[in-house]
Design a protein around this motif. Structure first.
Motif, PDB file in Angstrom:
ATOM      1  N   ASN A  61       0.833  -1.200   0.000  1.00  0.00           N
ATOM      2  CA  ASN A  61       0.000   0.000   0.000  1.00  0.00           C
ATOM      3  C   ASN A  61       0.880   1.268   0.000  1.00  0.00           C
ATOM      4  OD1 ASN A  61      -2.208   1.626   0.135  1.00  0.00           O
ATOM      5  ND2 ASN A  61      -2.839   1.023   2.209  1.00  0.00           N
ATOM      6  N   ILE A  62       1.946   1.218   0.782  1.00  0.00           N
ATOM      7  CA  ILE A  62       2.893   2.363   0.810  1.00  0.00           C
ATOM      8  C   ILE A  62       3.514   2.533  -0.571  1.00  0.00           C
ATOM      9  CG2 ILE A  62       5.035   3.281   1.799  1.00  0.00           C
ATOM     10  CD1 ILE A  62       4.372   1.673   4.368  1.00  0.00           C
ATOM     11  N   LEU A  63       3.966   1.415  -1.139  1.00  0.00           N
ATOM     12  CA  LEU A  63       4.611   1.470  -2.462  1.00  0.00           C
ATOM     13  C   LEU A  63       3.657   2.052  -3.512  1.00  0.00           C
ATOM     14  CD1 LEU A  63       6.829  -1.704  -3.010  1.00  0.00           C
ATOM     15  CD2 LEU A  63       7.500   0.671  -2.632  1.00  0.00           C
ATOM     16  N   ASP A  64       2.386   1.698  -3.398  1.00  0.00           N
ATOM     17  CA  ASP A  64       1.407   2.225  -4.366  1.00  0.00           C
ATOM     18  C   ASP A  64       1.310   3.746  -4.310  1.00  0.00           C
ATOM     19  OD1 ASP A  64       0.910  -0.349  -5.112  1.00  0.00           O
ATOM     20  OD2 ASP A  64      -0.946  -0.566  -3.940  1.00  0.00           O
ATOM     21  N   HIS A  65       1.651   4.291  -3.163  1.00  0.00           N
ATOM     22  CA  HIS A  65       1.574   5.754  -3.019  1.00  0.00           C
ATOM     23  C   HIS A  65       2.937   6.435  -3.142  1.00  0.00           C
ATOM     24  CE1 HIS A  65      -2.294   4.580  -1.191  1.00  0.00           C
ATOM     25  NE2 HIS A  65      -2.701   5.768  -1.616  1.00  0.00           N
ATOM     26  N   LEU A  66       3.957   5.622  -3.389  1.00  0.00           N
ATOM     27  CA  LEU A  66       5.325   6.166  -3.397  1.00  0.00           C
ATOM     28  C   LEU A  66       5.777   6.478  -4.817  1.00  0.00           C
ATOM     29  CD1 LEU A  66       7.891   6.734  -1.666  1.00  0.00           C
ATOM     30  CD2 LEU A  66       8.577   4.374  -2.109  1.00  0.00           C
ATOM     31  N   ASP A  67       6.143   7.738  -5.040  1.00  0.00           N
ATOM     32  CA  ASP A  67       6.691   8.086  -6.348  1.00  0.00           C
ATOM     33  C   ASP A  67       8.076   8.680  -6.171  1.00  0.00           C
ATOM     34  OD1 ASP A  67       7.219   8.777  -8.910  1.00  0.00           O
ATOM     35  OD2 ASP A  67       5.801  10.465  -8.992  1.00  0.00           O
ATOM     36  N   LEU A  68       9.085   7.908  -6.492  1.00  0.00           N
ATOM     37  CA  LEU A  68      10.454   8.390  -6.312  1.00  0.00           C
ATOM     38  C   LEU A  68      11.082   8.843  -7.629  1.00  0.00           C
ATOM     39  CD1 LEU A  68      11.739   5.799  -3.687  1.00  0.00           C
ATOM     40  CD2 LEU A  68      11.364   8.227  -3.322  1.00  0.00           C
ATOM     41  N   GLY A  69      10.264   8.883  -8.667  1.00  0.00           N
ATOM     42  CA  GLY A  69      10.732   9.408  -9.957  1.00  0.00           C
ATOM     43  C   GLY A  69      12.001   8.722 -10.439  1.00  0.00           C
ATOM     44  N   ASP A  70      12.929   9.547 -10.945  1.00  0.00           N
ATOM     45  CA  ASP A  70      14.132   8.947 -11.536  1.00  0.00           C
ATOM     46  C   ASP A  70      15.211   8.636 -10.497  1.00  0.00           C
ATOM     47  OD1 ASP A  70      14.876  11.457 -10.875  1.00  0.00           O
ATOM     48  OD2 ASP A  70      15.485  12.081 -12.895  1.00  0.00           O
ATOM     49  N   ILE A  71      14.874   8.812  -9.210  1.00  0.00           N
ATOM     50  CA  ILE A  71      15.865   8.515  -8.173  1.00  0.00           C
ATOM     51  C   ILE A  71      16.110   7.008  -8.094  1.00  0.00           C
ATOM     52  CG2 ILE A  71      16.372   8.655  -5.700  1.00  0.00           C
ATOM     53  CD1 ILE A  71      14.592  11.087  -5.518  1.00  0.00           C
ATOM     54  N   VAL A  72      15.037   6.241  -8.307  1.00  0.00           N
ATOM     55  CA  VAL A  72      15.204   4.796  -8.120  1.00  0.00           C
ATOM     56  C   VAL A  72      15.149   3.988  -9.392  1.00  0.00           C
ATOM     57  CG1 VAL A  72      14.337   4.724  -5.771  1.00  0.00           C
ATOM     58  CG2 VAL A  72      12.765   4.402  -7.682  1.00  0.00           C
ATOM     59  N   GLU A  73      15.830   2.865  -9.310  1.00  0.00           N
ATOM     60  CA  GLU A  73      15.829   1.863 -10.358  1.00  0.00           C
ATOM     61  C   GLU A  73      14.609   0.966 -10.131  1.00  0.00           C
ATOM     62  OE1 GLU A  73      18.579   1.524 -12.481  1.00  0.00           O
ATOM     63  OE2 GLU A  73      17.301   0.054 -13.511  1.00  0.00           O
ATOM     64  N   LYS A  74      14.504   0.470  -8.895  1.00  0.00           N
ATOM     65  CA  LYS A  74      13.327  -0.335  -8.538  1.00  0.00           C
ATOM     66  C   LYS A  74      13.159  -0.377  -7.026  1.00  0.00           C
ATOM     67  CE  LYS A  74      15.673  -4.768  -8.201  1.00  0.00           C
ATOM     68  NZ  LYS A  74      15.990  -6.062  -8.647  1.00  0.00           N
ATOM     69  N   THR A  75      11.929  -0.718  -6.606  1.00  0.00           N
ATOM     70  CA  THR A  75      11.658  -0.946  -5.194  1.00  0.00           C
ATOM     71  C   THR A  75      11.038  -2.323  -5.080  1.00  0.00           C
ATOM     72  OG1 THR A  75       9.553   0.151  -5.537  1.00  0.00           O
ATOM     73  CG2 THR A  75      11.269   1.446  -4.477  1.00  0.00           C
ATOM     74  N   GLU A  76      11.200  -2.970  -3.939  1.00  0.00           N
ATOM     75  CA  GLU A  76      10.591  -4.291  -3.771  1.00  0.00           C
ATOM     76  C   GLU A  76      10.321  -4.534  -2.295  1.00  0.00           C
ATOM     77  OE1 GLU A  76      13.867  -6.312  -5.445  1.00  0.00           O
ATOM     78  OE2 GLU A  76      15.042  -6.073  -3.629  1.00  0.00           O
ATOM     79  N   ILE A  77       9.418  -5.458  -2.045  1.00  0.00           N
ATOM     80  CA  ILE A  77       9.102  -5.805  -0.665  1.00  0.00           C
ATOM     81  C   ILE A  77       9.833  -7.092  -0.325  1.00  0.00           C
ATOM     82  CG2 ILE A  77       7.253  -6.401   0.948  1.00  0.00           C
ATOM     83  CD1 ILE A  77       5.398  -4.777  -0.925  1.00  0.00           C
ATOM     84  N   ALA A  78      10.474  -7.099   0.825  1.00  0.00           N
ATOM     85  CA  ALA A  78      11.226  -8.301   1.199  1.00  0.00           C
ATOM     86  C   ALA A  78      10.849  -8.712   2.612  1.00  0.00           C
ATOM     87  CB  ALA A  78      12.722  -8.016   1.125  1.00  0.00           C
ATOM     88  N   GLY A  79      11.008 -10.009   2.891  1.00  0.00           N
ATOM     89  CA  GLY A  79      10.799 -10.533   4.242  1.00  0.00           C
ATOM     90  C   GLY A  79       9.435 -10.150   4.788  1.00  0.00           C
ATOM     91  N   PRO A  80       9.372  -9.802   6.065  1.00  0.00           N
ATOM     92  CA  PRO A  80       8.083  -9.529   6.709  1.00  0.00           C
ATOM     93  C   PRO A  80       7.446  -8.202   6.284  1.00  0.00           C
ATOM     94  CG  PRO A  80       9.886  -9.154   8.253  1.00  0.00           C
ATOM     95  CD  PRO A  80      10.493  -9.751   7.022  1.00  0.00           C
ATOM     96  N   GLY A  81       8.147  -7.385   5.497  1.00  0.00           N
ATOM     97  CA  GLY A  81       7.554  -6.107   5.080  1.00  0.00           C
ATOM     98  C   GLY A  81       8.576  -4.989   4.926  1.00  0.00           C
ATOM     99  N   PHE A  82       9.845  -5.373   4.695  1.00  0.00           N
ATOM    100  CA  PHE A  82      10.875  -4.364   4.402  1.00  0.00           C
ATOM    101  C   PHE A  82      10.633  -3.825   3.006  1.00  0.00           C
ATOM    102  CE2 PHE A  82      13.168  -7.426   7.148  1.00  0.00           C
ATOM    103  CZ  PHE A  82      13.535  -6.569   8.170  1.00  0.00           C
ATOM    104  N   ILE A  83      10.903  -2.545   2.831  1.00  0.00           N
ATOM    105  CA  ILE A  83      10.879  -2.005   1.466  1.00  0.00           C
ATOM    106  C   ILE A  83      12.321  -1.731   1.046  1.00  0.00           C
ATOM    107  CG2 ILE A  83      10.144  -0.068   0.026  1.00  0.00           C
ATOM    108  CD1 ILE A  83       7.701   0.217   1.852  1.00  0.00           C
ATOM    109  N   ASN A  84      12.776  -2.461   0.041  1.00  0.00           N
ATOM    110  CA  ASN A  84      14.148  -2.261  -0.449  1.00  0.00           C
ATOM    111  C   ASN A  84      14.150  -1.236  -1.573  1.00  0.00           C
ATOM    112  OD1 ASN A  84      14.884  -4.276   1.272  1.00  0.00           O
ATOM    113  ND2 ASN A  84      15.050  -5.858  -0.311  1.00  0.00           N
ATOM    114  N   ILE A  85      15.083  -0.304  -1.493  1.00  0.00           N
ATOM    115  CA  ILE A  85      15.149   0.740  -2.516  1.00  0.00           C
ATOM    116  C   ILE A  85      16.482   0.641  -3.264  1.00  0.00           C
ATOM    117  CG2 ILE A  85      15.157   3.248  -2.898  1.00  0.00           C
ATOM    118  CD1 ILE A  85      13.476   3.496  -0.330  1.00  0.00           C
ATOM    119  N   HIS A  86      16.396   0.406  -4.552  1.00  0.00           N
ATOM    120  CA  HIS A  86      17.609   0.359  -5.395  1.00  0.00           C
ATOM    121  C   HIS A  86      17.705   1.688  -6.127  1.00  0.00           C
ATOM    122  CE1 HIS A  86      17.981  -4.150  -5.160  1.00  0.00           C
ATOM    123  NE2 HIS A  86      16.721  -4.003  -4.818  1.00  0.00           N
TER     124      HIS A  86
END
Ligand code: ARG
Length: 579
Positions: free
Chosen positions: A61-86
């Protein structure tokens, strides 16, 4: 730019847009493991617990509202609910490009500048500075430099011990020696010896002792003759300290000295105020405040003596007066003390009492940043062979001598002049860095071999990394300070190094929040180590490197050099172009 803060704000906004209560933090931090992105946001778990919902779903739900534009390559959810930011490579390259030859390295001046008083060094002038004063002096100076770099207004306060009963005998001794035709500078050349001699006269000669005690009283009541002798003593003793500051490359100057004597006239006012408020009470002829707040396990309140029987004031009384001065006159927002952990009870009492008596409002932060003891190789507090205190000046001279011997062996090609300069910077840098790189609160063992080693987390290693980059520029025959290039991050080593370089502002933030210079040391060590990996994997000057790649890598090397130089400078350690 502070990448961590930037991402933290963005994730926080997304959390709120996703309907999460505003007091749930985004908890953003650099990822600890490779493969988990560059940064991680851990806030979804805490928020899910509070909202009694599924953390992975909330993360989505957080990711759906997150717009990081050209700062990120990708985001993903890992484990119990970590958000990884590349992070995106092109964005990182562009950020690196921006700090190239920017002397502030992306560190913006804070928009919420504070008035910060820093109490550090503060030796007792009766004796020569010894190794016990090293830690306060260099840790305090590193903090002052970083705070100023961030844009805060810093007021240095060297709260020297220049008052009290010891000065009676010292003044009497000085008077005798001046009468014998000695100049004050000469009589006090060996301050330690002078102190011993006056102590001996005090113990063995009754007339001398009587006069010494008389002088203590006369000093406090402002007797002109005694004050003049005292001023002479103080001047020469301060010159000793100032020589040390200079050799140590510490920013303290004469104008920062505001010793205990400066508060002499305020002490009776402090006492009167404490009495009016019903805090100070007579106890066996002394004036004492009993602090329930600091009671021991049996419930006995902690006693703070503000005036001795007989009228003399104490260390705590001058510290209370100093706090009033710092609050009312210096208008501090935050006051930092760098003092040995053995004075923790004293500081705790002073702070508690100052709040209780309303000398200092709650809005002003009072922080005692304590540190452990410097130990000798035997694991006991550092002493001379005969068990005496070790003079700081002697340790520093030995450091430079040892560095000179190493340099003569390692760098025979330097000119004599360069050798002297390098020995000074390496020797002093090694002593300072060995101290600053340890977690402040721990004791540490003083060890010449490890601090002067060219490998590992040491000043010589970092200074060498810097000099090595300069030698690359010499070989390339370029002036890196005017380099034109377009930085690209193609190899993973390039990206890893660039990301690290861009983290300087967030590291400095951590340094000043917790007053931990070792965090900056660990960071610089990482920078140098990542540079070595980069240099191995990404050749710069080899023939088969095309010119675009070469200048890009020279650019990365230049930002690395700037970061090492700025970082070491913030620690009060010098760099050189050749070593
Ligand atoms: N002069 C004291 C000492 O050498 C340290 C003073 C520290 N500063 C303070 N405000 N109490 O132990």
């Amino acid at each position: 730019m502070n990448i961590r803060d930037l991402l933290n704000d963005k994730v926080q906004q997304a959390m709120q847009a996703a309907g999460i209560p505003a007091d749930c933090g985004a908890h953003l931090a650099p990822s600890k493991k490779a493969g988990f992105g560059d940064y991680q946001a851990n806030g979804a778990m805490g928020a899910a617990k509070l909202m009694k919902s599924n953390p992975r779903e909330l993360a989505q739900n957080i990711l759906d509202h997150l717009d990081l534009g050209d700062i990120v390559e990708k985001t993903e959810i890992a484990g119990p609910g970590f958000i990884n930011i590349h992070l995106n490579e092109a964005w990182l390259a562009q950020q690196t490009q921006q700090v190239l030859n920017d002397e502030r390295l992306g560190q913006q001046k804070t928009s919420s500048a504070q008035n910060i008083v820093v109490d550090y060094s503060s030796p007792n002038l009766a004796k020569e500075m010894h190794v016990g004063h090293l830690r306060s002096t260099i840790i305090g100076d590193a903090l002052v430099r970083v705070l100023e770099f961030q844009g805060h207004h810093v007021v240095r306060q060297n709260h020297v011990g220049d008052w009290g009963t010891q000065f009676g005998m010292l003044i009497a001794e000085l008077e005798d020696q001046l009468q014998d035709g000695e100049a004050a500078e000469f009589a006090l050349k060996d301050l330690e010896g002078f102190y011993q001699l006056s102590k001996k006269h005090f113990d063995d000669d009754e007339d001398f002792a009587v006069r010494a005690r008389e002088y203590v009283v006369k000093l406090q009541s402002g007797d002109e003759h005694v004050l003049k002798l005292w001023a002479q003593f103080k001047k020469v003793s301060l010159q000793h300290s100032e020589e040390i500051y200079q050799q140590l490359n510490v920013t303290l100057k004469g104008e920062h000295v505001r010793g205990e004597s400066a508060y002499n006239d305020d002490l009776s006012k402090v006492l009167a105020e404490l009495q009016t408020q019903g805090l100070a009470k007579e106890d066996q002829g002394a004036q004492v405040v009993f602090l329930e707040e600091l009671a021991d396990k049996e419930g006995n309140p902690s006693p703070v003596i503000v005036q001795k029987k007989g009228g003399g004031f104490l260390y705590a009384t001058s510290d209370l007066a100093a706090l009033r001065y710092r609050t009312n006159f210096l208008k501090a927002d935050r006051i930092l003390y760098f003092i040995d952990a053995r004075q923790s009870l004293h500081m705790n009492q002073v702070f508690t009492l100052a709040r209780k008596a309303n000398f200092v409002p709650d809005s002003i932060a009072l922080e005692h940043h304590a540190f452990g003891t410097m130990m000798g190789p035997d694991g006991k507090p550092f002493k001379t062979r005969s068990g005496g205190t070790v003079k700081l000046a002697e340790v520093l001279d030995e450091a430079v001598e040892r560095a000179a011997a190493l340099i003569a062996e390692k760098d025979p090609d330097l000119t004599e002049e360069e050798k002297v300069d390098v020995a000074q910077k390496v020797g002093i840098g090694a002593v300072k860095y060995a101290d600053l790189s340890k977690t402040r609160t721990n004791d540490y063992i003083f060890n010449w071999e490890s601090m002067l080693s060219f490998e590992g987390n040491t000043a010589p290693y970092l200074q060498y990394a810097y000099a090595r980059i300069q030698s690359i520029f010499r070989k390339a025959e370029i002036d890196a300070t005017t380099l034109e290039c377009s930085i690209q991050l193609k190899q993973e080593q390039e990206k890893a190094l660039a990301l690290k370089l861009l983290q300087l502002p967030e590291v400095l933030e951590q340094v000043t929040r917790e007053a931990y210079p070792h965090v900056l040391c660990a960071y610089l060590y990482d920078v140098a180590s990542l540079f070595m990996k980069f240099y191995e994997a990404c050749p710069i000057l080899k023939d088969d490197v095309d010119s675009e790649t070469r200048t890009s890598r020279l650019g990365i090397a230049q930002v690395t050099a700037q970061t090492l130089k700025t970082g070491l400078d913030l620690l009060g350690i010098e760099t050189m172009n050749k070593m």
